[in-house]
Write a protein that holds these residues in place. Sequence first.
Motif, PDB file in Angstrom:
ATOM      1  N   ASP A 195       0.809  -1.218   0.000  1.00 34.08           N
ATOM      2  CA  ASP A 195       0.000   0.000   0.000  1.00 34.08           C
ATOM      3  C   ASP A 195       0.843   1.268   0.000  1.00 34.08           C
ATOM      4  N   SER A 196       2.054   1.207   0.553  1.00 32.64           N
ATOM      5  CA  SER A 196       2.862   2.425   0.640  1.00 32.64           C
ATOM      6  C   SER A 196       3.870   2.566  -0.497  1.00 32.64           C
ATOM      7  N   LEU A 197       4.118   1.502  -1.231  1.00 36.24           N
ATOM      8  CA  LEU A 197       5.101   1.564  -2.316  1.00 36.24           C
ATOM      9  C   LEU A 197       4.573   2.386  -3.482  1.00 36.24           C
ATOM     10  N   ASP A 198       5.395   3.248  -4.006  1.00 36.92           N
ATOM     11  CA  ASP A 198       5.065   4.010  -5.214  1.00 36.92           C
ATOM     12  C   ASP A 198       5.418   3.142  -6.423  1.00 36.92           C
ATOM     13  N   THR A 199       4.393   2.665  -7.136  1.00 38.75           N
ATOM     14  CA  THR A 199       4.621   1.766  -8.274  1.00 38.75           C
ATOM     15  C   THR A 199       4.705   2.519  -9.602  1.00 38.75           C
ATOM     16  N   THR A 200       4.734   3.847  -9.571  1.00 34.46           N
ATOM     17  CA  THR A 200       4.723   4.618 -10.821  1.00 34.46           C
ATOM     18  C   THR A 200       6.120   4.938 -11.320  1.00 34.46           C
ATOM     19  N   ARG A 201       7.138   4.284 -10.763  1.00 36.79           N
ATOM     20  CA  ARG A 201       8.512   4.526 -11.200  1.00 36.79           C
ATOM     21  C   ARG A 201       9.300   3.225 -11.125  1.00 36.79           C
ATOM     22  N   PRO A 202      10.348   3.103 -11.923  1.00 39.72           N
ATOM     23  CA  PRO A 202      11.218   1.925 -11.811  1.00 39.72           C
ATOM     24  C   PRO A 202      12.197   2.107 -10.650  1.00 39.72           C
ATOM     25  N   TYR A 203      12.681   0.990 -10.142  1.00 42.96           N
ATOM     26  CA  TYR A 203      13.648   1.018  -9.048  1.00 42.96           C
ATOM     27  C   TYR A 203      14.905   0.252  -9.448  1.00 42.96           C
ATOM     28  N   LEU A 204      16.010   0.653  -8.842  1.00 42.44           N
ATOM     29  CA  LEU A 204      17.274  -0.013  -9.056  1.00 42.44           C
ATOM     30  C   LEU A 204      17.542  -0.945  -7.878  1.00 42.44           C
ATOM     31  N   VAL A 205      17.841  -2.193  -8.180  1.00 45.65           N
ATOM     32  CA  VAL A 205      18.226  -3.149  -7.142  1.00 45.65           C
ATOM     33  C   VAL A 205      19.707  -3.451  -7.337  1.00 45.65           C
ATOM     34  N   ARG A 206      20.514  -3.114  -6.328  1.00 43.39           N
ATOM     35  CA  ARG A 206      21.951  -3.363  -6.410  1.00 43.39           C
ATOM     36  C   ARG A 206      22.235  -4.790  -5.958  1.00 43.39           C
ATOM     37  N   LEU A 207      23.148  -5.446  -6.671  1.00 42.84           N
ATOM     38  CA  LEU A 207      23.388  -6.867  -6.483  1.00 42.84           C
ATOM     39  C   LEU A 207      24.757  -7.106  -5.845  1.00 42.84           C
ATOM     40  N   ALA A 296      13.512   6.394 -21.202  1.00 40.40           N
ATOM     41  CA  ALA A 296      13.204   7.813 -21.002  1.00 40.40           C
ATOM     42  C   ALA A 296      13.319   8.229 -19.541  1.00 40.40           C
ATOM     43  N   HIS A 297      13.138   7.249 -18.626  1.00 41.50           N
ATOM     44  CA  HIS A 297      13.167   7.551 -17.188  1.00 41.50           C
ATOM     45  C   HIS A 297      14.007   6.492 -16.471  1.00 41.50           C
ATOM     46  N   PRO A 298      15.329   6.531 -16.609  1.00 44.16           N
ATOM     47  CA  PRO A 298      16.171   5.517 -15.958  1.00 44.16           C
ATOM     48  C   PRO A 298      15.927   5.475 -14.451  1.00 44.16           C
ATOM     49  N   ALA A 299      16.026   4.286 -13.901  1.00 39.56           N
ATOM     50  CA  ALA A 299      15.785   4.116 -12.470  1.00 39.56           C
ATOM     51  C   ALA A 299      16.858   4.847 -11.666  1.00 39.56           C
ATOM     52  N   THR A 300      16.413   5.676 -10.742  1.00 41.67           N
ATOM     53  CA  THR A 300      17.325   6.365  -9.826  1.00 41.67           C
ATOM     54  C   THR A 300      17.041   5.995  -8.385  1.00 41.67           C
ATOM     55  N   ASP A 301      15.777   5.718  -8.066  1.00 37.49           N
ATOM     56  CA  ASP A 301      15.432   5.275  -6.717  1.00 37.49           C
ATOM     57  C   ASP A 301      15.893   3.826  -6.528  1.00 37.49           C
ATOM     58  N   GLU A 302      16.336   3.502  -5.330  1.00 36.53           N
ATOM     59  CA  GLU A 302      16.809   2.156  -5.050  1.00 36.53           C
ATOM     60  C   GLU A 302      15.815   1.415  -4.164  1.00 36.53           C
ATOM     61  N   ALA A 303      15.718   0.113  -4.390  1.00 38.24           N
ATOM     62  CA  ALA A 303      14.813  -0.727  -3.600  1.00 38.24           C
ATOM     63  C   ALA A 303      15.528  -2.007  -3.216  1.00 38.24           C
ATOM     64  N   GLN A 304      15.053  -2.618  -2.158  1.00 35.49           N
ATOM     65  CA  GLN A 304      15.463  -3.954  -1.751  1.00 35.49           C
ATOM     66  C   GLN A 304      14.254  -4.872  -1.868  1.00 35.49           C
ATOM     67  N   ILE A 305      14.494  -6.124  -2.168  1.00 35.38           N
ATOM     68  CA  ILE A 305      13.388  -7.061  -2.381  1.00 35.38           C
ATOM     69  C   ILE A 305      13.271  -8.048  -1.226  1.00 35.38           C
ATOM     70  N   HIS A 306      12.094  -8.613  -1.092  1.00 35.12           N
ATOM     71  CA  HIS A 306      11.913  -9.790  -0.245  1.00 35.12           C
ATOM     72  C   HIS A 306      12.408 -10.994  -1.040  1.00 35.12           C
TER      73      HIS A 306
END
Length: 709
Positions: A195-207, A296-306
Amino acid sequence: MSKALCIHGHFYQPPRFDPWLEDVLPEGSAAPEHDWNARITRECYAPLAWARRLDGTGMISELVNCYAWMSFNFGPTLLRWMELHVPETYTRILEGDRQSLERLGHGNALAQVYHHSIMPLATELDKDLEIAWAVQDFRTRFGREPEGMWLAETAVDLPTLEALAKAGIRFTILAPRQARAVLGTDGAFHPVTEDSLDTTRPYLVRLPQGKSISVFFYDGAVSRAVAFERLLGSGENFWTRLSGSFSEGLGNIATDGESYGHHFKFGEMALAYVIQQSREGRDEVGLTNYGAYLAAHPATDEAQIHENSSWSCVHGVERWKTHCGCSDGGHPDWVQDWRRPLRRCLNYLKYYADEHFFKRGGAFFRDSGVALREYGLVLAGSESLEAFLERQCLPGLEQAQRTDACRLLLMQRLALAAFSSCAWFFDDIARIEPLNGLTSARRALDLLAATGGPDVEAGFVRVLAEAQSNMRDDWDGAFLWEKFVTPRRPSSKELAAYPRRFPAAGDRPEVAWPGVRLELEPEGQGYRLRCFWTRTLEEETAVLSGPEEFSAHSRHKAEVGFRLAREHERELLRQSCLLAREMAPLLSGFAEGQSVSQELLAMQIPGLVWNWLFEGGELPQDMQDSLAAWFGANAGIRKLLQRLIEERGTEMALSLPDQAHALVDLITRSRHVGLSIYWWEVQNTVMAVPHRGVHVELCMLLGLSVPEV
């Protein structure tokens, strides 16, 4: 446009192919179609390729190729079947990607892990193979490199994302509840929920190894509404919900592609309506795809996954290994403890298959690992098996050694195919999906033994025996293996039924399947069957006598029966037409109590109607008027005639404009006697005719708008 919308469809069917014939055999639950691939193509995949859009009067004004406007992925094994059996639909899918590539600079198609395996549960080797074969298949079919890849059930962990990144995949799609935390402006990661995640943008996951990958999290609420809340019941409601679900950025949903037509009839028309609203610029919402938006909108926000999470199991990936409570809901009192031993026995097989492949393969291949990885080129059809062997094998191999090399590769492929996620997805091990997976394992075990590997079937079955079916107390895994799986292995007499029953032209009957070519010739009092197995380049012969024999659970018996039924339908109709020609001139009046018995007429009605429709035969007016009621009481005959008449009408439509008046007559007459024929392919053909407006009457009968000439 100020807002971008991406609608993703995940199109997938279990790998239903028979591991000997390399094609799909009949599936009774898919009746009246031959199998579920055919049925869902008719209900979903083809309608999406020619989706009807209506004008203000309810007439069809356009046929929309939805694949040109929606993001999509198809399972490679499904595309392989479509290429063989429904080439027109297959071509529209490829064309849809090409059109989107021209329009957006990025194609709509995404790749999909090859066998739809649950990647967090796969070994490192299997992860790499599932991805490499998927890339090779995608490149062969779509003529470009894949930017994104769909993970089966969106099941994910960091090693899986690393394997994607290593293969050059730029992004994947996950469910919003698979996001664990998002990097804040304070430099710290903060937990998020669906409910709180903003799904209108891509996220970067660092490996861990230093790479990174972009992830799109789809809008969970709207996606669920498509799947479970009948949102596709109205195109306007679908548009309103989509366009109103976000205020800026990217609105994106991910859905089972089968929702559009199979789960919800005419769902493809709701999608076509949405496509048209966007094309007209309504609400300043434009359709895009993930690749174009990311460029057109490269991912700049970072996320971590379950990690070890998925979109269809709230417990993570437990649905594919334990009784977690997730199933299709059809039998809430059933338990799925069988899932654990099923996975354990397949892991047991794969361990020995891997060990044997690399041990034995060293005698055949220049590099066993490279050969296995590039075997996907053969599966995709971009390289012949012979050319592949020439490139990958050590020089100077004898034919028997080349055959063993092929067997090893096929063994690995079938051992992988057994891990398709659908084997665990539903509620019982005796369903068609687990049995199909075990059938792949059956042949993999045979190939393991045939190439000099250890005989591990007894150990495999000991583990499988721990799996208990809910359907019957006496059905455990060992029983199913013995009574339902192993009998699927074809015998020589079963295979001989095909060239005997369906002889090819010429002196030597031949039947070709993707996996085997069968030849039959006389031999003494019997006959000699020659089998050439295309995947292993081996030839087997058997001298047989007497009629074919089928085991109790043989699917070949069903296939022969299906083919014969289709032949007999046409032969019985032909005979009925011959008899009807003699009887029709004597039916000057049709009334109860006449000299011709009603029972005899009933047997000749198909021929009488067919002759009247196609050959100018006689049919008294009072009989015409009574046929609608007769067909209403004889639904089986009605459906058969409708199918055969529609097939003939489709052939006639290919000869437009010469057949225009004949088609008008055919459609009018068939309706008069109570036959309800959709004329779907005829509509498609007429819509593609330049200046179809000259065929006003035909267009009106088919429900097509009439453009100005």
